[in-house]
Design a protein around this motif. Sequence first.
Motif, PDB file in Angstrom:
ATOM      1  N   GLY A  62       0.855  -1.289   0.121  1.00  0.00           N
ATOM      2  CA  GLY A  62       0.234  -0.020  -0.012  1.00  0.00           C
ATOM      3  C   GLY A  62       0.862   1.291   0.053  1.00  0.00           C
ATOM      4  O   GLY A  62       0.327   2.447   0.253  1.00  0.00           O
ATOM      5  N   HIS A  63       2.110   1.277  -0.098  1.00  0.00           N
ATOM      6  CA  HIS A  63       3.050   2.225  -0.199  1.00  0.00           C
ATOM      7  C   HIS A  63       4.233   2.189  -0.875  1.00  0.00           C
ATOM      8  O   HIS A  63       5.022   1.546  -0.284  1.00  0.00           O
ATOM      9  N   VAL A  64       4.228   2.444  -2.056  1.00  0.00           N
ATOM     10  CA  VAL A  64       5.310   2.314  -3.124  1.00  0.00           C
ATOM     11  C   VAL A  64       5.535   3.623  -3.888  1.00  0.00           C
ATOM     12  O   VAL A  64       4.490   4.267  -4.051  1.00  0.00           O
ATOM     13  N   HIS A  65       6.781   3.695  -4.298  1.00  0.00           N
ATOM     14  CA  HIS A  65       7.035   5.025  -5.319  1.00  0.00           C
ATOM     15  C   HIS A  65       7.641   4.241  -6.642  1.00  0.00           C
ATOM     16  O   HIS A  65       8.745   4.151  -6.912  1.00  0.00           O
ATOM     17  N   LEU A  66       6.576   4.162  -7.389  1.00  0.00           N
ATOM     18  CA  LEU A  66       6.790   3.529  -8.676  1.00  0.00           C
ATOM     19  C   LEU A  66       7.626   4.178  -9.904  1.00  0.00           C
ATOM     20  O   LEU A  66       8.466   3.638 -10.397  1.00  0.00           O
ATOM     21  N   ILE A  67       7.656   5.507  -9.619  1.00  0.00           N
ATOM     22  CA  ILE A  67       8.485   6.227 -10.530  1.00  0.00           C
ATOM     23  C   ILE A  67       9.854   6.797  -9.679  1.00  0.00           C
ATOM     24  O   ILE A  67      10.407   7.768 -10.010  1.00  0.00           O
ATOM     25  N   GLY A  68      10.083   6.083  -8.713  1.00  0.00           N
ATOM     26  CA  GLY A  68      11.194   6.450  -7.497  1.00  0.00           C
ATOM     27  C   GLY A  68      10.983   7.684  -6.647  1.00  0.00           C
ATOM     28  O   GLY A  68       9.831   8.243  -6.784  1.00  0.00           O
ATOM     29  N   GLY A  69      11.869   8.207  -5.886  1.00  0.00           N
ATOM     30  CA  GLY A  69      11.347   9.286  -4.980  1.00  0.00           C
ATOM     31  C   GLY A  69      12.948   9.918  -4.651  1.00  0.00           C
ATOM     32  O   GLY A  69      13.909   9.953  -5.495  1.00  0.00           O
ATOM     33  N   GLY A  70      13.215  10.300  -3.285  1.00  0.00           N
ATOM     34  CA  GLY A  70      14.538  10.892  -2.964  1.00  0.00           C
ATOM     35  C   GLY A  70      14.560  12.328  -3.652  1.00  0.00           C
ATOM     36  O   GLY A  70      13.586  12.978  -3.789  1.00  0.00           O
ATOM     37  N   GLY A  71      15.843  12.559  -3.888  1.00  0.00           N
ATOM     38  CA  GLY A  71      16.104  13.893  -4.287  1.00  0.00           C
ATOM     39  C   GLY A  71      16.571  15.078  -3.109  1.00  0.00           C
ATOM     40  O   GLY A  71      16.931  16.251  -3.370  1.00  0.00           O
ATOM     41  N   GLU A  72      16.506  14.433  -1.791  1.00  0.00           N
ATOM     42  CA  GLU A  72      16.958  15.387  -0.892  1.00  0.00           C
ATOM     43  C   GLU A  72      18.216  16.032  -0.904  1.00  0.00           C
ATOM     44  O   GLU A  72      18.613  16.935   0.028  1.00  0.00           O
ATOM     45  N   GLY A  73      19.213  15.410  -1.612  1.00  0.00           N
ATOM     46  CA  GLY A  73      20.505  15.798  -1.641  1.00  0.00           C
ATOM     47  C   GLY A  73      20.683  16.303  -3.118  1.00  0.00           C
ATOM     48  O   GLY A  73      22.147  16.251  -3.373  1.00  0.00           O
ATOM     49  N   GLY A  74      19.745  17.064  -3.890  1.00  0.00           N
ATOM     50  CA  GLY A  74      20.188  17.107  -5.158  1.00  0.00           C
ATOM     51  C   GLY A  74      19.700  15.963  -6.318  1.00  0.00           C
ATOM     52  O   GLY A  74      19.449  15.041  -6.045  1.00  0.00           O
ATOM     53  N   PHE A  75      19.785  16.687  -7.359  1.00  0.00           N
ATOM     54  CA  PHE A  75      19.351  15.704  -8.720  1.00  0.00           C
ATOM     55  C   PHE A  75      19.870  14.437  -8.713  1.00  0.00           C
ATOM     56  O   PHE A  75      19.344  13.475  -9.088  1.00  0.00           O
ATOM     57  N   SER A  76      21.116  14.220  -8.372  1.00  0.00           N
ATOM     58  CA  SER A  76      21.961  13.010  -8.345  1.00  0.00           C
ATOM     59  C   SER A  76      21.670  11.967  -7.168  1.00  0.00           C
ATOM     60  O   SER A  76      21.941  10.818  -7.455  1.00  0.00           O
ATOM     61  N   THR A  77      20.561  12.642  -6.182  1.00  0.00           N
ATOM     62  CA  THR A  77      20.226  11.364  -5.298  1.00  0.00           C
ATOM     63  C   THR A  77      18.904  11.145  -5.503  1.00  0.00           C
ATOM     64  O   THR A  77      18.308  10.475  -4.577  1.00  0.00           O
TER      65      THR A  77
END
Length: 376
Positions: A62-77
């Motif tokens: 019931g909780h997934v990030h199908l297209i990804g997530g993150g980014g808290e450290g910039g585009f490379s994360t």
Amino acid sequence: MLTLFKNVEVFAPEPLGRKDILISGERIVEIDEGIDESAVRSLNGDVFDLGEAYAIPGFVDGHVHLIGGGGEGGFSTRTPEGSSQQFAEVGTTTVVGMLGTDGVTRDHASLLAKVRDFRNSGIDSYMLTGSYRYPLKTLTGDVMRDIVFIPEIIGVGEVAVSDHRSSNLSSTELQRFAMDARVAGMLSGKAGVTVLHLGDGQEKLKPLYEAVADGTLNPRQIIPTHICRSEELLSQGIDWVSNKGGYIDITADEQSTHLVLKDIYSKKIRFDRICVSSDGLGSLPRFDDEKNLVGIRPAPVDTLLKTFTRLVKGRGLPIHEALKPFTANPAAFYHLQRNGIGLLKRGGSANILFIDRDFQIVEVISSGRSILEKRR
């Protein structure tokens, strides 16, 4: 196309004993003893004898990030998007996708496309509108229109509260959009629920308690996730279940979640209100004391199967009880049981996970299609 699976021990999740399961198209036609295999063959159907296998509902994540997530450290994360095969390989047949921290470089149109890709691959897939941020980002410009008019959208989430990445929304704002989601669900015949990301902020579940205090918002319409982030947060989550009748969602960690679940079960806390999800493909960031990112990795998608296995084999929970947080409970929260998801029943969705006595996957049936087969 008819397919008959013979001689499997069925957990629906309640134990039904040794049965045959007949499926046609996307549905389970019958679960019974001694279904006539000659009749199935006469209609050009397939018959498979799985011997000592267990048949259980496919996992509901019931909780997934199908297209990804993150980014808290910039585009490379930014974490990478996933594939339906990743979930098939670990017995997950239903997913609910959502945006997280990054609602800027990722959007609902891309998420919707991924959800439909998963559906084309045989995985039952749904999504939520919104993201961490408030005011909510939507696809059509309005939360209610998203839920009412987009078939795959069944609620709102994950909206961040009590977190340094949140918009610090008030309990009144939370109540307002959660009630909008509920009414939209009523109009469209969907759940209209809200998923709330809980961080490590001092308020913890306080905004949720305030949002339901006047009795207009049912606690069962909102679910706090990442509830095992701290012992204090888990304690408040247990209170939310016990005294408010709400649901909580535990992000599966293969090292500890089975221990938490066993403790909850042993204390006779309402086990039908406990959900477990993977947070799969999202980010698992680490921050220092000043909230600077010091590390990040993508969340795995296999933690439901691993946690379920450890709960039964390591902690001794009966299979039918151990299954609930991974199948029937999240399906109930998202109102997917009406489609037969999270259950094995006549007329229900043919989402079946066959495992051997060592809890190794034998075959995965999703939407009536064999999406993973290891029996030969």
